[in-house]
Design an enzyme around this catalytic site. Structure first.
Site, PDB file in Angstrom:
ATOM      1  N   ASN A 101       0.985  -1.266  -0.059  1.00 17.03           N
ATOM      2  CA  ASN A 101      -0.005  -0.114   0.057  1.00 17.03           C
ATOM      3  C   ASN A 101       0.740   1.102  -0.058  1.00 17.03           C
ATOM      4  O   ASN A 101       1.752   1.483   1.015  1.00 17.03           O
ATOM      5  CB  ASN A 101      -0.958   0.039   1.147  1.00 17.03           C
ATOM      6  CG  ASN A 101      -1.827   1.101   1.316  1.00 17.03           C
ATOM      7  OD1 ASN A 101      -1.418   2.373   1.194  1.00 17.03           O
ATOM      8  ND2 ASN A 101      -3.103   0.851   1.916  1.00 17.03           N
ATOM      9  N   ASP A 126      -1.116  -3.851   9.611  1.00 18.58           N
ATOM     10  CA  ASP A 126      -2.333  -4.199   9.264  1.00 18.58           C
ATOM     11  C   ASP A 126      -3.253  -3.222   9.947  1.00 18.58           C
ATOM     12  O   ASP A 126      -3.073  -2.779  11.186  1.00 18.58           O
ATOM     13  CB  ASP A 126      -2.545  -5.299   9.675  1.00 18.58           C
ATOM     14  CG  ASP A 126      -3.834  -5.977   9.026  1.00 18.58           C
ATOM     15  OD1 ASP A 126      -3.605  -6.125   7.788  1.00 18.58           O
ATOM     16  OD2 ASP A 126      -4.848  -6.320   9.641  1.00 18.58           O
TER      17      ASP A 126
HETATM   18  P1  ITT Z   1      -1.082  -4.454   2.817  1.00 16.90           P
HETATM   19  O1  ITT Z   1      -1.686  -5.382   3.182  1.00 16.90           O
HETATM   20  O2  ITT Z   1      -0.205  -4.424   1.580  1.00 16.90           O
HETATM   21  O3  ITT Z   1      -0.111  -3.385   3.699  1.00 16.90           O
HETATM   22  P2  ITT Z   1      -3.543  -3.203   2.365  1.00 16.90           P
HETATM   23  O4  ITT Z   1      -4.205  -1.801   1.993  1.00 16.90           O
HETATM   24  O5  ITT Z   1      -4.349  -4.283   1.936  1.00 16.90           O
HETATM   25  O6  ITT Z   1      -2.057  -3.179   2.218  1.00 16.90           O
HETATM   26  P3  ITT Z   1      -4.662  -3.596   5.050  1.00 16.90           P
HETATM   27  O7  ITT Z   1      -5.279  -4.832   4.721  1.00 16.90           O
HETATM   28  O8  ITT Z   1      -4.057  -3.287   6.305  1.00 16.90           O
HETATM   29  O9  ITT Z   1      -3.916  -3.102   3.957  1.00 16.90           O
HETATM   30  O10 ITT Z   1      -5.968  -2.543   5.032  1.00 16.90           O
HETATM   31  C1  ITT Z   1      -6.080  -1.327   5.522  1.00 16.90           C
HETATM   32  C2  ITT Z   1      -7.087  -0.384   4.846  1.00 16.90           C
HETATM   33  O11 ITT Z   1      -7.677   0.596   5.969  1.00 16.90           O
HETATM   34  C3  ITT Z   1      -6.383   0.580   3.935  1.00 16.90           C
HETATM   35  O12 ITT Z   1      -6.479  -0.367   2.554  1.00 16.90           O
HETATM   36  C4  ITT Z   1      -7.439   1.722   4.042  1.00 16.90           C
HETATM   37  O13 ITT Z   1      -8.468   1.616   3.063  1.00 16.90           O
HETATM   38  C5  ITT Z   1      -7.757   1.695   5.385  1.00 16.90           C
HETATM   39  N1  ITT Z   1      -6.649   2.685   6.218  1.00 16.90           N
HETATM   40  C6  ITT Z   1      -5.798   2.189   7.088  1.00 16.90           C
HETATM   41  N2  ITT Z   1      -4.992   3.173   7.453  1.00 16.90           N
HETATM   42  C7  ITT Z   1      -5.639   4.227   6.848  1.00 16.90           C
HETATM   43  C8  ITT Z   1      -5.315   5.746   7.114  1.00 16.90           C
HETATM   44  O14 ITT Z   1      -4.390   6.051   7.685  1.00 16.90           O
HETATM   45  N3  ITT Z   1      -6.176   6.428   6.332  1.00 16.90           N
HETATM   46  C9  ITT Z   1      -7.196   5.875   5.636  1.00 16.90           C
HETATM   47  N4  ITT Z   1      -7.350   4.651   5.723  1.00 16.90           N
HETATM   48  C10 ITT Z   1      -6.809   3.862   6.003  1.00 16.90           C
END
Ligand code: ITT
Length: 197
Positions: free
Chosen positions: A9, A68
């Site tokens: 991400n 996560d």
């Molecule tokens: P990785 O697993 O590769 O790290 P991912 O996007 O799939 O990437 P997650 O499964 O942890 O990661 O999903 C977290 C989601 O939560 C992310 O895609 C965002 O939609 C949301 N999120 C997390 N932190 C955030 C932030 O600081 N601001 C806005 N949205 C956030």
């Protein structure tokens, strides 16, 4: 010393890399090592972060930090939670997820919410004592989007203390108060106590 960021991400990479930049560590995103995505089969942020950190450490042979995270919305009984990235489907865009969130909440007055972030540092793939830190950040889900910064749900996450959405903050302002910023500060102080990487 090199540390891998075990995330695909780009929004997370931007924030974590900026916060780690004052340290004398070479911080590299897992994409630079062609680490493939791993299935996030856990039901908790902690499990998923461990899965991702272990996977990246195994493939690169380097220490890895995984993040996560997700959004817990009270009016949706805690959803989307660990499914935040896939709320609107397996490869949903941030915009798809925001649209689904706003439509599920509709005019529900119970819009309190919080972001959670769990960070896991594994020094190697078989590390039996990974560092695990977590933090949350309180807000309210807006009725409409505001702001261009950040990523994910930031345009609909209103922070009352700052009177704006998290997408209206600079990267520095967001890192100073966010779930991710707080979790990383904890992780760095634990790491220091334990003598570093
Ligand atoms: P990785 O697993 O590769 O790290 P991912 O996007 O799939 O990437 P997650 O499964 O942890 O990661 O999903 C977290 C989601 O939560 C992310 O895609 C965002 O939609 C949301 N999120 C997390 N932190 C955030 C932030 O600081 N601001 C806005 N949205 C956030």
């Amino acid at each position: 010393k090199t540390l891998v960021l075990a995330t695909g991400n780009q929004g997370k990479v931007n924030e974590l890399a900026q916060m780690l930049s004052p340290l004398e560590i070479n911080v590299v995103p897992q994409n630079d090592y062609n680490v493939p995505e791993v299935a996030e089969t856990g039901t908790t942020f902690v499990e998923n972060a461990i899965i991702k950190a272990r996977h990246a450490a195994k493939i690169t042979g380097l220490p890895a930090i995984a993040d996560d995270s997700g959004l817990e919305v009270d009016g949706l009984n805690g959803a989307p939670g660990v499914y935040s990235a896939r709320f609107a489907g397996e490869h949903a865009s941030d915009q798809d997820n925001i649209d689904k969130l706003l439509s599920e909440l509709a005019d529900n007055p119970n819009r309190s919410a919080r972001f959670w972030c769990v960070l896991v540092l594994m020094r190697h793939a078989d590390d039996p004592t990974p560092l695990i830190c977590s933090a949350s950040w309180e807000g309210q889900i807006t009725l409409a989007q505001n702001g261009q910064g950040g990523f994910g749900y930031d345009p609909v996450f209103y922070v009352s203390e700052l009177n704006c959405t998290s997408a209206q903050l600079t990267k520095q302002q967001k890192n100073a108060v966010s779930h991710r910023g707080q979790a990383l500060q904890q992780l760095l102080s634990e790491l220091k106590l334990k003598g570093g990487l």
